[in-house]
Design a protein around this motif. Structure first.
Motif, PDB file in Angstrom:
ATOM      1  N   PRO A 304       0.807  -1.222   0.000  1.00 36.94           N
ATOM      2  CA  PRO A 304       0.000   0.000   0.000  1.00 36.94           C
ATOM      3  C   PRO A 304       0.840   1.273   0.000  1.00 36.94           C
ATOM      4  N   ALA A 305       0.168   2.383  -0.263  1.00 32.39           N
ATOM      5  CA  ALA A 305       0.737   3.720  -0.092  1.00 32.39           C
ATOM      6  C   ALA A 305      -0.396   4.631   0.355  1.00 32.39           C
ATOM      7  N   ASN A 306      -0.039   5.720   1.031  1.00 31.05           N
ATOM      8  CA  ASN A 306      -1.075   6.582   1.597  1.00 31.05           C
ATOM      9  C   ASN A 306      -0.604   8.022   1.675  1.00 31.05           C
ATOM     10  N   GLU A 307      -1.477   8.957   1.302  1.00 30.22           N
ATOM     11  CA  GLU A 307      -1.233  10.377   1.538  1.00 30.22           C
ATOM     12  C   GLU A 307      -1.784  10.722   2.915  1.00 30.22           C
ATOM     13  N   THR A 308      -0.922  11.207   3.800  1.00 29.14           N
ATOM     14  CA  THR A 308      -1.358  11.464   5.169  1.00 29.14           C
ATOM     15  C   THR A 308      -1.795  12.913   5.393  1.00 29.14           C
ATOM     16  N   PHE A 309      -1.052  13.870   4.828  1.00 28.83           N
ATOM     17  CA  PHE A 309      -1.492  15.263   4.898  1.00 28.83           C
ATOM     18  C   PHE A 309      -0.694  16.073   3.886  1.00 28.83           C
ATOM     19  N   SER A 310      -1.119  17.297   3.662  1.00 33.54           N
ATOM     20  CA  SER A 310      -0.408  18.176   2.738  1.00 33.54           C
ATOM     21  C   SER A 310      -0.285  19.553   3.368  1.00 33.54           C
ATOM     22  N   GLY A 311       0.594  20.365   2.806  1.00 35.54           N
ATOM     23  CA  GLY A 311       0.797  21.698   3.343  1.00 35.54           C
ATOM     24  C   GLY A 311       1.679  22.507   2.414  1.00 35.54           C
ATOM     25  N   ASN A 312       2.227  23.589   2.934  1.00 34.38           N
ATOM     26  CA  ASN A 312       3.132  24.444   2.177  1.00 34.38           C
ATOM     27  C   ASN A 312       4.310  24.833   3.060  1.00 34.38           C
ATOM     28  N   PHE A 313       5.462  25.026   2.458  1.00 38.87           N
ATOM     29  CA  PHE A 313       6.594  25.540   3.223  1.00 38.87           C
ATOM     30  C   PHE A 313       7.244  26.685   2.468  1.00 38.87           C
ATOM     31  N   GLU A 314       7.892  27.552   3.219  1.00 37.88           N
ATOM     32  CA  GLU A 314       8.573  28.700   2.652  1.00 37.88           C
ATOM     33  C   GLU A 314       9.960  28.255   2.186  1.00 37.88           C
ATOM     34  N   LEU A 315      10.140  28.183   0.879  1.00 38.47           N
ATOM     35  CA  LEU A 315      11.384  27.652   0.339  1.00 38.47           C
ATOM     36  C   LEU A 315      12.584  28.500   0.718  1.00 38.47           C
ATOM     37  N   SER A 316      12.433  29.821   0.678  1.00 36.23           N
ATOM     38  CA  SER A 316      13.571  30.690   1.011  1.00 36.23           C
ATOM     39  C   SER A 316      14.064  30.433   2.429  1.00 36.23           C
ATOM     40  N   SER A 317      13.134  30.221   3.362  1.00 33.58           N
ATOM     41  CA  SER A 317      13.531  29.920   4.738  1.00 33.58           C
ATOM     42  C   SER A 317      14.247  28.583   4.816  1.00 33.58           C
ATOM     43  N   MET A 318      13.745  27.596   4.039  1.00 30.45           N
ATOM     44  CA  MET A 318      14.390  26.293   4.035  1.00 30.45           C
ATOM     45  C   MET A 318      15.784  26.385   3.444  1.00 30.45           C
ATOM     46  N   LEU A 319      15.924  27.219   2.421  1.00 28.12           N
ATOM     47  CA  LEU A 319      17.222  27.361   1.778  1.00 28.12           C
ATOM     48  C   LEU A 319      18.235  28.047   2.676  1.00 28.12           C
ATOM     49  N   ASP A 320      17.768  28.769   3.700  1.00 28.40           N
ATOM     50  CA  ASP A 320      18.694  29.399   4.644  1.00 28.40           C
ATOM     51  C   ASP A 320      19.604  28.358   5.297  1.00 28.40           C
ATOM     52  N   ASP A 321      19.100  27.116   5.350  1.00 29.19           N
ATOM     53  CA  ASP A 321      19.881  26.062   5.991  1.00 29.19           C
ATOM     54  C   ASP A 321      20.815  25.365   5.015  1.00 29.19           C
ATOM     55  N   VAL A 322      20.704  25.683   3.713  1.00 30.66           N
ATOM     56  CA  VAL A 322      21.468  24.932   2.739  1.00 30.66           C
ATOM     57  C   VAL A 322      22.378  25.791   1.880  1.00 30.66           C
ATOM     58  N   MET A 323      22.420  27.086   2.137  1.00 29.01           N
ATOM     59  CA  MET A 323      23.235  27.960   1.300  1.00 29.01           C
ATOM     60  C   MET A 323      24.162  28.821   2.135  1.00 29.01           C
ATOM     61  N   THR A 324      25.244  29.194   1.556  1.00 29.31           N
ATOM     62  CA  THR A 324      26.140  30.138   2.197  1.00 29.31           C
ATOM     63  C   THR A 324      25.574  31.535   2.037  1.00 29.31           C
ATOM     64  N   ARG A 325      26.109  32.480   2.797  1.00 34.65           N
ATOM     65  CA  ARG A 325      25.638  33.859   2.702  1.00 34.65           C
ATOM     66  C   ARG A 325      25.780  34.384   1.270  1.00 34.65           C
ATOM     67  N   GLY A 326      26.868  34.072   0.617  1.00 32.23           N
ATOM     68  CA  GLY A 326      27.074  34.549  -0.738  1.00 32.23           C
ATOM     69  C   GLY A 326      26.045  34.013  -1.704  1.00 32.23           C
ATOM     70  N   GLN A 327      25.667  32.742  -1.551  1.00 30.80           N
ATOM     71  CA  GLN A 327      24.659  32.149  -2.415  1.00 30.80           C
ATOM     72  C   GLN A 327      23.295  32.777  -2.169  1.00 30.80           C
ATOM     73  N   ARG A 328      22.977  33.057  -0.905  1.00 30.05           N
ATOM     74  CA  ARG A 328      21.691  33.688  -0.610  1.00 30.05           C
ATOM     75  C   ARG A 328      21.629  35.080  -1.231  1.00 30.05           C
ATOM     76  N   GLU A 329      22.737  35.799  -1.149  1.00 24.91           N
ATOM     77  CA  GLU A 329      22.756  37.135  -1.730  1.00 24.91           C
ATOM     78  C   GLU A 329      22.590  37.074  -3.247  1.00 24.91           C
ATOM     79  N   ALA A 330      23.152  36.022  -3.861  1.00 25.72           N
ATOM     80  CA  ALA A 330      23.028  35.884  -5.313  1.00 25.72           C
ATOM     81  C   ALA A 330      21.585  35.663  -5.715  1.00 25.72           C
ATOM     82  N   ILE A 331      20.846  34.897  -4.898  1.00 25.48           N
ATOM     83  CA  ILE A 331      19.448  34.643  -5.210  1.00 25.48           C
ATOM     84  C   ILE A 331      18.619  35.902  -5.022  1.00 25.48           C
ATOM     85  N   CYS A 332      18.925  36.679  -3.980  1.00 27.74           N
ATOM     86  CA  CYS A 332      18.130  37.869  -3.673  1.00 27.74           C
ATOM     87  C   CYS A 332      18.419  39.026  -4.634  1.00 27.74           C
TER      88      CYS A 332
END
Length: 333
Positions: A304-332
């Motif tokens: 089996p497989a099942n969808e349990t719930f759905s939602g939304n997340f703020e990608l920019s906030s998530m990317l704060d954990d995966v990018m260096t300051r220089g990369q964030r500035e490049a995106i902005c």
């Protein structure tokens, strides 16, 4: 905001997102352009159970009918022959060519979100196209392809061509090693301790592990013979067509279910002449039906497989954990 779907297959849970939603915003397009450099930390951030959404793995889905230009990004075997593709990443950010529970979830997601209503269709994976047979959300069959038995390709270090019922040089245990797109070390009939790590009705799979299995598994994973790590399965045979299985996953630890582990266990059981080719595998999260075909050498798995719930997340906030300051500035900028 990026929509996501939380899904699970026998308690093995995943966050699923679509590339169409990523390409709709600047930060998402930037993430895809630099995917090779950022996917690992992005997956860890999404799957973090305290600071992210929380999951065993991240699934990224693409509809090639809608975004044919992304075929080059995937660069999978037979990608031109599939309408739908996926990227699967473990919760620790590592790559895996296959995840059986995740692939069933991907099949259901494609049906619900990409309007793939055919009962038979294919999903492009790193192992090639996988045929899906959809009967219902409780009965999804996936083709995991042929098992890899060559020791160097699993990989496991040994002088033998295959590692079958061979000593691990650890606690007098013997094992058979198989790859189903990820490496597995299957150990049959090691006596389990009666003592569990926690309550038997706990939601934490580690709590439901026999204490000796929980002690052995990390030590086995750290053995030098496994250069890429390994998933460890402890299999207790109930009959030639039924087996009880405990899985300690590479990158996740104790898990309620591991479909490729169930597949590898059936293959190992046939090689050791302990199991039939069609077996029901009982895991902590439920049961899977596994068949290793003599006709085409492929392993097919139904569950089996099942969808349990759905939602939304703020990608920019998530990317704060995966990018260096220089990369964030490049995106902005």
């Amino acid at each position: 905001m990026i929509p996501f779907t939380k899904m699970q297959g026998l308690g093995n849970d995943f966050v699923v997102i679509g590339t169409r939603d990523l390409t709709a915003i600047d930060a998402g397009r930037e993430l895809l352009r630099h995917w090779k450099d950022r996917y690992s930390r992005f997956a860890r951030a999404v799957c973090d159970r305290r600071f992210g959404i929380g999951a065993d793995g991240l699934i990224v889905m693409v509809d090639f009918r809608d975004q044919p230009e992304l075929r080059e990004m995937f660069a999978y075997p037979d990608v031109s022959q599939s309408d739908v593709g996926w990227i699967y990443l473990n919760g620790d950010g590592s790559k895996s060519d296959m995840c059986g529970n995740g692939l069933r979830c991907a099949a259901l997601w494609a049906r619900n979100h990409f309007a793939v209503y055919d009962t038979r269709f294919t999903i492009a994976t790193a192992r090639g196209k996988s045929e899906i047979i959809y009967k219902s959300a409780n009965e999804i069959t996936i083709n995991l392809g042929e098992p890899v038995l060559d020791a160097k390709s699993v990989p496991v270090k040994t002088k033998a061509k295959q590692f079958v019922n061979a000593p691990l040089n650890f606690s007098d245990l013997k094992a058979t090693c198989v790859s189903m797109g990820n490496p597995h070390c299957v150990i049959f009939d090691a006596p389990p301790d009666a003592k569990l790590l926690g309550p038997s009705d706990s939601d934490d799979p580690a709590a439901r592990f026999p204490s000796n299995y929980a002690s052995y598994a990390p030590q086995i994973q750290s053995l030098d013979i496994f250069p890429e790590g390994v998933n460890v399965e402890f299999a207790l045979i109930e009959s030639e067509s039924r087996v009880r299985l405990y899985v300690w996953e590479r990158g996740c630890g104790a898990t309620l279910a591991c479909a490729t582990g169930a597949a590898a266990t059936v293959v190992a059981g046939v090689l050791e002449k302990k199991l039939a080719r069609k077996v029901t595998v009982n895991l902590l999260g439920g049961s899977l039906d596994v068949e290793w075909s003599e006709k085409d050498n492929c392993v097919r798995l139904t569950g089996p497989a099942n969808e349990t719930f759905s939602g939304n997340f703020e990608l920019s906030s998530m990317l704060d954990d995966v990018m260096t300051r220089g990369q964030r500035e490049a995106i902005c900028s």
